[in-house]
Scaffold this active site. Sequence first.
Site, PDB file in Angstrom:
ATOM      1  N   TYR A  65       0.809  -1.118  -0.164  1.00 41.16           N
ATOM      2  CA  TYR A  65      -0.027   0.060   0.041  1.00 41.16           C
ATOM      3  C   TYR A  65       0.831   1.337  -0.130  1.00 41.16           C
ATOM      4  O   TYR A  65       1.978   1.252   0.036  1.00 41.16           O
ATOM      5  CB  TYR A  65      -0.999   0.093   1.289  1.00 41.16           C
ATOM      6  N   HIS A  92      -1.459 -21.301   1.489  1.00 38.92           N
ATOM      7  CA  HIS A  92      -0.284 -20.454   1.598  1.00 38.92           C
ATOM      8  C   HIS A  92       0.483 -20.307   0.450  1.00 38.92           C
ATOM      9  O   HIS A  92       1.001 -19.247   0.091  1.00 38.92           O
ATOM     10  CB  HIS A  92       0.913 -21.035   2.689  1.00 38.92           C
ATOM     11  N   LYS A 137       6.536  -2.082   1.989  1.00 37.46           N
ATOM     12  CA  LYS A 137       5.352  -1.377   2.752  1.00 37.46           C
ATOM     13  C   LYS A 137       4.281  -2.248   2.391  1.00 37.46           C
ATOM     14  O   LYS A 137       3.499  -2.368   1.629  1.00 37.46           O
ATOM     15  CB  LYS A 137       5.123   0.172   2.025  1.00 37.46           C
ATOM     16  N   LEU A 140      11.273   1.233   6.867  1.00 32.26           N
ATOM     17  CA  LEU A 140      10.719   1.648   5.522  1.00 32.26           C
ATOM     18  C   LEU A 140      11.414   3.103   5.179  1.00 32.26           C
ATOM     19  O   LEU A 140      11.453   3.806   5.947  1.00 32.26           O
ATOM     20  CB  LEU A 140       9.082   1.842   6.074  1.00 32.26           C
TER      21      LEU A 140
HETATM   22  N1  PDD Z   1       3.250   5.049   7.175  1.00 35.15           N
HETATM   23  N2  PDD Z   1       7.822   3.910   8.581  1.00 35.15           N
HETATM   24  C1  PDD Z   1       6.838   3.177   8.853  1.00 35.15           C
HETATM   25  C2  PDD Z   1       6.654   1.923   9.624  1.00 35.15           C
HETATM   26  C3  PDD Z   1       5.517   3.824   8.129  1.00 35.15           C
HETATM   27  O1  PDD Z   1       4.143   3.098   8.323  1.00 35.15           O
HETATM   28  C4  PDD Z   1       5.536   4.887   7.668  1.00 35.15           C
HETATM   29  C5  PDD Z   1       4.535   5.908   7.015  1.00 35.15           C
HETATM   30  C6  PDD Z   1       6.936   5.576   7.447  1.00 35.15           C
HETATM   31  C7  PDD Z   1       6.914   7.126   6.862  1.00 35.15           C
HETATM   32  O2  PDD Z   1       6.973   6.720   5.414  1.00 35.15           O
HETATM   33  P1  PDD Z   1       6.522   8.037   4.455  1.00 35.15           P
HETATM   34  O3  PDD Z   1       7.349   9.426   4.932  1.00 35.15           O
HETATM   35  O4  PDD Z   1       6.693   7.607   3.316  1.00 35.15           O
HETATM   36  O5  PDD Z   1       5.144   8.480   4.926  1.00 35.15           O
HETATM   37  C8  PDD Z   1       8.003   5.076   7.999  1.00 35.15           C
HETATM   38  C9  PDD Z   1       1.999   5.584   6.584  1.00 35.15           C
HETATM   39  C10 PDD Z   1       1.673   7.164   6.667  1.00 35.15           C
HETATM   40  C11 PDD Z   1       0.892   4.864   7.097  1.00 35.15           C
HETATM   41  O6  PDD Z   1       0.917   3.544   7.123  1.00 35.15           O
HETATM   42  O7  PDD Z   1      -0.385   5.052   7.386  1.00 35.15           O
END
Ligand code: PDD
Length: 285
Positions: A32, A103, A147, A203
Amino acid sequence: MEKVLFNGKIIDRGKASFSFDDRSMYFGDGVYEVIRVYSGHPYKLEMHLQRLQRSADELDIPYSIKEKQSLKKRVSELIDTNELTHDGYVYIQLSRGAAARDHLYERHIEPFIFAFTKEMEKPTAQQEQGIAVYLTEDIRWLRCDIKTVNLLGNVLAKRQAADHDCSEAVQHRGDTVTEGSSSNLFIVKDGQLITHPADNLILNGITRQVVIDLAEKQGLPVSITPFSTDELLEADEAFITSTINEITPITEWRGTKHGMLKIGAVTKQLQAELQADIERTRTGE
Ligand code: PDD
């Protein structure tokens, strides 16, 4: 009526029905993206779509450049159709698709993609006043760079943080600080910005990348290196970054370690730089 993107078509949200056998429900088998929208303009859309593609590739979910191009158009159409003229975000989910629970995935399964928009106010109070964060052991798998919608470690950490009146969890593997439950983490020590390398343990946040770029343009020294929980407690400043939170200062540590922090000049400078970049998006630059 609110519309959603449903496998290439924009339809009423009420008419979007999911397969009982979608693998993202059984196995968290999907990826996502969350993309901020400022005054109706998506921020860093291309970077998000590239990361979506990378996540899909890493999970062996077929997703072509052609699909990426049409998704780009569809996202803009969805923002316009839903009249998201103020601030908000777009959520996109790409699942491996539907198949009887097993699986083992077969490669002929048709991937399934959907997206929705949501209005959202800028979290100004948190950005100005800072937040308390909760330190907790990072219990996630070893491919946090993908992600995926399989976010159990993250959601448990977020709940733990909320149960201790903290807005975010900061995770550490042993002594090494990795990232927040839904954000990346930066500390400032003696004028130097420090953040965990973009390896398999975090991430590689889009906001993280933008902040590193802005800092380097400002001539701020950036060290992309792991740091310990002790270094975190001895930091001069600290902040989280994410699409939703932008740059939000940390003013208190709770959990496995405790401490207080002031919002410092480097954090404020970077917040101002990021806002200037966002303003360029708002005006359609
Ligand atoms: N989450 N690390 C994790 C585990 C995250 O879920 C996110 C963002 C980030 C920051 O990434 P970015 O700058 O690309 O938003 C780092 C999003 C916002 C969410 O899951 O809603």
